[in-house]
Design an enzyme around this catalytic site. Structure first.
Site, PDB file in Angstrom:
ATOM      1  N   LYS A   1       0.824  -1.203   0.000  1.00 24.88           N
ATOM      2  CA  LYS A   1       0.000   0.000   0.000  1.00 24.88           C
ATOM      3  C   LYS A   1       0.870   1.271   0.000  1.00 24.88           C
ATOM      4  O   LYS A   1       2.090   1.202   0.177  1.00 24.88           O
ATOM      5  CB  LYS A   1      -0.937  -0.010   1.204  1.00 24.88           C
ATOM      6  CG  LYS A   1      -2.005  -1.116   1.150  1.00 24.88           C
ATOM      7  CD  LYS A   1      -2.931  -0.983  -0.045  1.00 24.88           C
ATOM      8  CE  LYS A   1      -4.298  -1.622   0.144  1.00 24.88           C
ATOM      9  NZ  LYS A   1      -4.332  -3.094  -0.034  1.00 24.88           N
TER      10      LYS A   1
HETATM   11  C1  LIG Z   1      -5.605  -3.858   0.763  1.00 23.84           C
HETATM   12  C2  LIG Z   1      -7.065  -3.705   0.834  1.00 23.84           C
HETATM   13  C3  LIG Z   1      -7.824  -4.217   1.909  1.00 23.84           C
HETATM   14  C4  LIG Z   1      -7.253  -5.104   2.968  1.00 23.84           C
HETATM   15  O1  LIG Z   1      -6.133  -4.637   3.588  1.00 23.84           O
HETATM   16  P1  LIG Z   1      -5.082  -5.660   4.262  1.00 23.84           P
HETATM   17  O2  LIG Z   1      -4.261  -4.748   5.106  1.00 23.84           O
HETATM   18  O3  LIG Z   1      -4.283  -6.286   3.171  1.00 23.84           O
HETATM   19  O4  LIG Z   1      -5.859  -6.634   5.071  1.00 23.84           O
HETATM   20  C5  LIG Z   1      -9.175  -3.929   1.941  1.00 23.84           C
HETATM   21  N1  LIG Z   1      -9.773  -3.218   0.974  1.00 23.84           N
HETATM   22  C6  LIG Z   1      -9.093  -2.739  -0.083  1.00 23.84           C
HETATM   23  C7  LIG Z   1      -9.807  -1.925  -1.103  1.00 23.84           C
HETATM   24  C8  LIG Z   1      -7.722  -2.992  -0.196  1.00 23.84           C
HETATM   25  O5  LIG Z   1      -7.065  -2.541  -1.261  1.00 23.84           O
END
Ligand SMILES: *Cc1c(COP(=O)(O)O)cnc(C)c1O
Length: 395
Positions: free
Chosen positions: A186
């Site tokens: 992210k």
């Molecule tokens: C990455 C993501 C998640 C989940 O996040 P994690 O930290 O990987 O559990 C949820 N929703 C969206 C839109 C994402 O891109």
């Protein structure tokens, strides 16, 4: 997009602080921790950065969604409207809450179409989760107005859009709660981590307790703390929080680089008649994490995506065929292939997901390509990229 591209001395220093104290737990150990409260510091700085009242840092974005649903009272049998284009975690969190995901259409904002949401409301609808996909905003003003008019909970999945805004207000701060992810790929990363934010003190208090077995986090003795509600363990460790704290302080720089790189490519591609760009309700609040565009039809998009990859233009996603981001390939959901029976499967309003039809979304996704914007690109690299893209997309 990924903050890991600019790891440096800052992350190492924050982690070193924690390692030197040996206190990896975010609560207590007041003496031994020598003043280092990485999770708490992250929360305070994050609130200031995105102008929100309360934040709770937790173990993942998926955890953040689970916490938000629980804190907002969304549970067994409640219908929750979600988009079919999201990372599948949004849907997982709803299912694990015992609630019923109801899929509305997306439009060329690549996010929920408010008209489709409205058409799906029933007297069991409890919440709407718009997902601010690929670094930019859903039509959040219209979705918020709808939720207010219909007395629905609004939870924003802002996992891909930290630092994005709509008309000057930060994404994640429009609804009852906003959710963020700081997983390894992210914009900001903790290694693994996430956050819930809210302006409602009571929702914050519930979220904070739910994420740590119901602990109320008052006083100095954990054994004597009260528990008003059941919870779970969605805690983050101080090591992960330390990485995130250093990353958070780089957010402005990350956004600036992304926007610059994206604008350069977007301006160059504006000459391609066959292509048009994602509809951004407020372009000034885009984080620049992705450049998303549409080709005239599915064949053209699939062909272009393959050609771009062949030409070495990396980071291009054709979501329509992707196993994790669009419902079309979610066979585990369609077949209800679960490890254990979900509460949903006992309910009379359990939809047959193999029969869900989303013609409008299919039409949008079939034509969409998104390109990830990297921080590490050089000007010369971007020029070469533009040249290759023009050759494929101009024809
Ligand atoms: C990455 C993501 C998640 C989940 O996040 P994690 O930290 O990987 O559990 C949820 N929703 C969206 C839109 C994402 O891109």
């Amino acid at each position: 997009m990924p903050g890991f591209e600019i790891f440096g001395e800052e992350e190492r220093k924050e982690v070193q602080d924690v390692l030197e104290t040996g206190v990896l737990f975010r609560y207590g150990f007041d003496g031994a921790r020598k003043g280092h409260w990485k999770a708490a510091s992250f929360e305070k700085e994050f609130c200031r950065r995105i102008q929100v009242g309360y934040a709770h840092l937790c173990s993942s974005g998926t955890a953040a969604l689970s916490i938000a649903l629980a804190a907002c009272g969304v549970g067994a049998g409640d219908e929750v409207v979600v988009p079919p284009f999201t990372f599948v975690a949004t849907v997982e969190a709803v299912l694990l809450a015992g609630a019923v995901p109801v899929f509305a259409e997306i439009d060329e904002s690549l996010c929920l179409d408010p008209a489709s949401v409205k058409a799906l409301l029933t007297d069991r609808t409890k919440a709407v989760i718009p997902v601010h996909m690929c670094g930019a905003m859903a039509r959040i003003d219209e979705i918020k107005a709808l939720c207010e008019a219909e007395n629905l909970i609004l939870i924003e999945d802002s996992c891909q859009s930290v630092g994005g805004s709509f008309q000057g207000k930060y994404l994640g701060t429009f609804g009852h709660m906003g959710c963020f992810s700081f997983d390894p790929v992210k914009t900001l990363t903790c290694g693994e981590g996430g956050a819930v934010v809210t302006n409602d003190r009571e929702l914050y208090r519930k979220a904070d307790a739910y994420a740590d077995h119901g602990h109320d986090h008052t006083g100095n003795d954990r054994g004597l703390e009260q528990h008003d509600i059941f919870g779970c363990n969605y805690r983050i460790s101080e090591l992960n929080a330390a990485v995130g704290l250093a990353q958070l302080r780089k957010l402005d720089r990350i956004l600036e680089i992304q926007r610059k790189h994206k604008n350069k490519i977007k301006n160059a591609l504006a000459d391609c008649p066959a292509l048009h760009f994602r509809n951004l309700p407020d372009a000034s609040g885009d984080t620049g994490t992705f450049l998303s565009f549409f080709l005239p039809d599915e064949d053209a998009a699939r062909y272009a995506a393959a050609e771009l990859t062949k030409a070495g233009v990396d980071g291009c996603f054709y979501w329509f065929d992707n196993n994790w981001h669009y419902i079309r390939q979610w066979t585990h959901l369609k077949n209800m292939s679960t490890a254990a029976r979900l509460p949903l499967q006992l309910m009379d309003n359990c939809p047959d997901y193999s029969k869900v039809e989303l013609p409008q979304s299919d039409k949008v996704m079939g034509r969409t390509i998104s390109m990830l914007i990297r921080l590490s690109w050089t000007e010369a690299g971007i020029d070469t990229r533009i040249e290759k893209m023009m050759k494929i997309l101009k024809g």
